[in-house]
Design a protein around this motif. Sequence first.
Motif, PDB file in Angstrom:
ATOM      1  N   ALA A 217     -92.535 -26.097 -15.804  1.00  0.00           N
ATOM      2  CA  ALA A 217     -91.622 -26.117 -16.175  1.00  0.00           C
ATOM      3  C   ALA A 217     -91.940 -27.787 -16.938  1.00  0.00           C
TER       4      ALA A 217
ATOM      5  N   ASN B  67     -95.284 -23.975 -10.457  1.00  0.00           N
ATOM      6  CA  ASN B  67     -93.509 -23.111 -11.402  1.00  0.00           C
ATOM      7  C   ASN B  67     -93.436 -24.570 -11.808  1.00  0.00           C
TER       8      ASN B  67
ATOM      9  N   ILE C 191     -82.868 -27.185 -13.753  1.00  0.00           N
ATOM     10  CA  ILE C 191     -82.458 -25.243 -13.372  1.00  0.00           C
ATOM     11  C   ILE C 191     -80.875 -25.789 -14.021  1.00  0.00           C
TER      12      ILE C 191
ATOM     13  N   THR D 231     -93.151 -12.990 -14.516  1.00  0.00           N
ATOM     14  CA  THR D 231     -92.727 -11.740 -13.299  1.00  0.00           C
ATOM     15  C   THR D 231     -91.467 -12.351 -12.480  1.00  0.00           C
ATOM     16  N   GLY D 232     -91.025 -13.062 -12.391  1.00  0.00           N
ATOM     17  CA  GLY D 232     -90.089 -13.741 -11.509  1.00  0.00           C
ATOM     18  C   GLY D 232     -90.344 -12.750 -10.007  1.00  0.00           C
ATOM     19  N   LEU D 233     -90.805 -13.353  -9.665  1.00  0.00           N
ATOM     20  CA  LEU D 233     -91.649 -12.835  -8.272  1.00  0.00           C
ATOM     21  C   LEU D 233     -91.943 -14.245  -7.590  1.00  0.00           C
ATOM     22  N   GLY D 234     -92.787 -14.718  -7.805  1.00  0.00           N
ATOM     23  CA  GLY D 234     -93.244 -16.572  -7.510  1.00  0.00           C
ATOM     24  C   GLY D 234     -92.149 -16.595  -6.546  1.00  0.00           C
ATOM     25  N   LEU D 235     -90.838 -16.744  -6.476  1.00  0.00           N
ATOM     26  CA  LEU D 235     -90.171 -17.417  -5.150  1.00  0.00           C
ATOM     27  C   LEU D 235     -89.890 -16.366  -4.775  1.00  0.00           C
TER      28      LEU D 235
ATOM     29  N   PHE E  74     -86.302 -12.433 -11.021  1.00  0.00           N
ATOM     30  CA  PHE E  74     -85.054 -13.691 -11.836  1.00  0.00           C
ATOM     31  C   PHE E  74     -86.294 -14.320 -12.184  1.00  0.00           C
ATOM     32  N   THR E  75     -86.393 -14.871 -14.143  1.00  0.00           N
ATOM     33  CA  THR E  75     -87.154 -15.374 -14.595  1.00  0.00           C
ATOM     34  C   THR E  75     -86.628 -15.927 -15.918  1.00  0.00           C
ATOM     35  N   THR E  76     -86.797 -17.483 -16.678  1.00  0.00           N
ATOM     36  CA  THR E  76     -86.429 -17.162 -17.759  1.00  0.00           C
ATOM     37  C   THR E  76     -87.155 -17.763 -18.565  1.00  0.00           C
ATOM     38  N   LYS E  77     -88.581 -17.078 -17.792  1.00  0.00           N
ATOM     39  CA  LYS E  77     -89.930 -16.940 -19.239  1.00  0.00           C
ATOM     40  C   LYS E  77     -89.759 -15.769 -19.605  1.00  0.00           C
TER      41      LYS E  77
ATOM     42  N   LEU F   2     -82.181 -17.633  -7.837  1.00  0.00           N
ATOM     43  CA  LEU F   2     -84.009 -18.331  -8.073  1.00  0.00           C
ATOM     44  C   LEU F   2     -84.458 -17.273  -7.117  1.00  0.00           C
TER      45      LEU F   2
ATOM     46  N   ASP G 190     -90.508 -32.976  -9.177  1.00  0.00           N
ATOM     47  CA  ASP G 190     -91.535 -32.513 -10.471  1.00  0.00           C
ATOM     48  C   ASP G 190     -90.473 -33.381 -11.563  1.00  0.00           C
TER      49      ASP G 190
HETATM   50  N1  LIG Z   1     -89.703 -26.635 -10.963  1.00  0.00           N
HETATM   51  C1  LIG Z   1     -89.157 -25.584 -11.651  1.00  0.00           C
HETATM   52  N2  LIG Z   1     -88.914 -25.892 -12.689  1.00  0.00           N
HETATM   53  C2  LIG Z   1     -87.149 -25.891 -13.211  1.00  0.00           C
HETATM   54  N3  LIG Z   1     -87.483 -23.818 -13.531  1.00  0.00           N
HETATM   55  C3  LIG Z   1     -88.179 -23.339 -12.428  1.00  0.00           C
HETATM   56  C4  LIG Z   1     -88.891 -24.185 -11.072  1.00  0.00           C
HETATM   57  N4  LIG Z   1     -89.739 -23.264 -10.562  1.00  0.00           N
HETATM   58  C5  LIG Z   1     -88.634 -21.902 -10.469  1.00  0.00           C
HETATM   59  N5  LIG Z   1     -87.683 -22.616 -11.389  1.00  0.00           N
HETATM   60  C6  LIG Z   1     -86.533 -21.044 -12.502  1.00  0.00           C
HETATM   61  O1  LIG Z   1     -87.006 -19.958 -11.697  1.00  0.00           O
HETATM   62  C7  LIG Z   1     -87.101 -19.214 -12.293  1.00  0.00           C
HETATM   63  C8  LIG Z   1     -88.142 -18.662 -11.085  1.00  0.00           C
HETATM   64  O2  LIG Z   1     -89.560 -18.514 -11.079  1.00  0.00           O
HETATM   65  P1  LIG Z   1     -90.242 -17.812 -10.293  1.00  0.00           P
HETATM   66  O3  LIG Z   1     -91.425 -18.401 -10.042  1.00  0.00           O
HETATM   67  O4  LIG Z   1     -89.372 -16.589  -9.227  1.00  0.00           O
HETATM   68  O5  LIG Z   1     -90.629 -17.431 -11.195  1.00  0.00           O
HETATM   69  P2  LIG Z   1     -91.589 -16.816 -12.985  1.00  0.00           P
HETATM   70  O6  LIG Z   1     -92.022 -18.735 -12.536  1.00  0.00           O
HETATM   71  O7  LIG Z   1     -90.484 -17.154 -13.798  1.00  0.00           O
HETATM   72  O8  LIG Z   1     -92.341 -16.300 -13.155  1.00  0.00           O
HETATM   73  P3  LIG Z   1     -94.197 -15.562 -12.165  1.00  0.00           P
HETATM   74  O9  LIG Z   1     -94.206 -16.755 -10.885  1.00  0.00           O
HETATM   75  O10 LIG Z   1     -93.427 -14.306 -10.940  1.00  0.00           O
HETATM   76  O11 LIG Z   1     -95.179 -16.144 -12.289  1.00  0.00           O
HETATM   77  C9  LIG Z   1     -88.648 -18.954 -12.897  1.00  0.00           C
HETATM   78  O12 LIG Z   1     -88.624 -18.369 -14.012  1.00  0.00           O
HETATM   79  C10 LIG Z   1     -87.377 -20.536 -13.865  1.00  0.00           C
HETATM   80  O13 LIG Z   1     -86.768 -20.412 -14.940  1.00  0.00           O
END
Ligand SMILES: Nc1ncnc2c1ncn2[C@@H]1O[C@H](COP(=O)(O)OP(=O)(O)OP(=O)(O)O)[C@@H](O)[C@H]1O
Length: 440
Positions: free
Chosen positions: A344, A340, A373, A395-399, A386-389, A381, A368
């Motif tokens: 960013a 992530n 954000i 997929t918005g599942l990482g966090l 939830f994703t802004t990508k 988050l 970073d």
């Molecule tokens: N270090 C960061 N700096 C800025 N925005 C962040 C950071 N980490 C997470 N985000 C924001 O949080 C959102 C959700 O993060 P998350 O890891 O859950 O999903 P993702 O990265 O969009 O997709 P995935 O991890 O499932 O591939 C991101 O789309 C981004 O907008």
Amino acid sequence: MTSASGTSGEVLPAELVEVLQSINLGVLLLDSDYRVAFWNDFMVIHSGKDSAEVRGRLLFDIFPELPRLWVEKKVDGVFALQNLAFTSWQQRPHLFNFSGSRPITGLSEMMYQNCTFSPMVEASGSVKYVCLTIADATETAAQHLELERLNELLQDEKNEQARLIRKLEDAQAQLLQSEKMAAIGQLAAGVAHEINNPVGYVYSNFSSLERYVEDLFRLIETYQTVAAEHQDPALRTRLEQANQTLDYDFLRSDMADLVRESRQGLERVKQIVQDLRDFSHIDSGDWQMTDLHKGLDSTLNVIWNEIKFKAEVVKNYGDLPEVQCLGSQLNQVFMNLIINAAHAIEQQGTIWLETGTQDDWVFVRVRDSGAGIDPEHLTRLFDPFFTTKPVGQGTGLGLSVSYSIVGKHHGRLEVESEPGQGATFTVWLPRMQPASEEHT
Ligand SMILES: Nc1ncnc2c1ncn2[C@@H]1O[C@H](COP(=O)(O)OP(=O)(O)OP(=O)(O)O)[C@@H](O)[C@H]1O
Ligand SMILES: [Mg+2]
């Protein structure tokens, strides 16, 4: 009903009075001064007041509970406009304070009423009286209210079900994601395991090969020395020609480089295999005392390709005790946070990895120099999906998966960020798990 007709004889014909006494409606006539000119038996029964007692009296003296201004306005309107006016129990549940005639439920202590104000027009065309009819709507109202109550209960239940379905979907998505990660981990571990053996014997053969090559060169040099001592020009020419054709000097120096580089390459392969094994914790599927720095480093190596062109990684590791944890799952958390952070960063930036302790807690911080954000995103988050990508990139599942892994460790995952100022994610973990967790 002679008495009733007697008391109202001046107002209504006796036959009409007879009819009005027998219907299940309150009927009362008001003159333009709001004085009662007639009321029927329904009114007698429910008010407890006889016709004779009320005739000629001001309505508001008999029923002080009436909203006087409102009734006056209604009555005046009917006198003036000669139109019907109406009020239902939904607007004014109890205009007259009569007790409920059908105590079906606790809701009907008081009579719910629908009231009509109708003009009684004389032959001359003017309104002489306003006739109030009061219909007992208690049963309808009680049923209606009960239905409403049940509807509300149903709605609550429906909302609760929708909430549970959402929760279930979230949980399923998280499960899928962690299963996927576990499968990738297993695959990586399997591949690493398979590569480990051949790499092991290639590495060891290579050491022998290196020695043999050295020996061979030494042998050739001995031949050369012996040949030089020999006075046979033909032999020397042949040897010199062979030297030139095969470019012996280059071969000798290049061979040494090749051997050194290949050894370095093999060492890297060994390290990658080791990192893959560490990352997926091939040997430990359960709670173990783990060196988090090792986990961080192997994770970093595994995802190095995703980061190396984007960011410089600055490590600021503190003194960490071993932590009781599910190593491969924590590595997933580190991986999500570091990827992530790299995402960013738009062009080129820095990722800081910091670790340390506070009381019985250890922390791993990933900071970073990326885009940061938006404040309104901060609370969402960790929500699944939830994703802004752009579609297909996140997929918005990482966090959300990371959040639940840290939760499983009885830890906390904190975030601090301001737009344009980068983001800081801190994983807080207790050094030891509560007693009951150790065996799960
Ligand atoms: N270090 C960061 N700096 C800025 N925005 C962040 C950071 N980490 C997470 N985000 C924001 O949080 C959102 C959700 O993060 P998350 O890891 O859950 O999903 P993702 O990265 O969009 O997709 P995935 O991890 O499932 O591939 C991101 O789309 C981004 O907008
Ligand atoms: Mg992510």
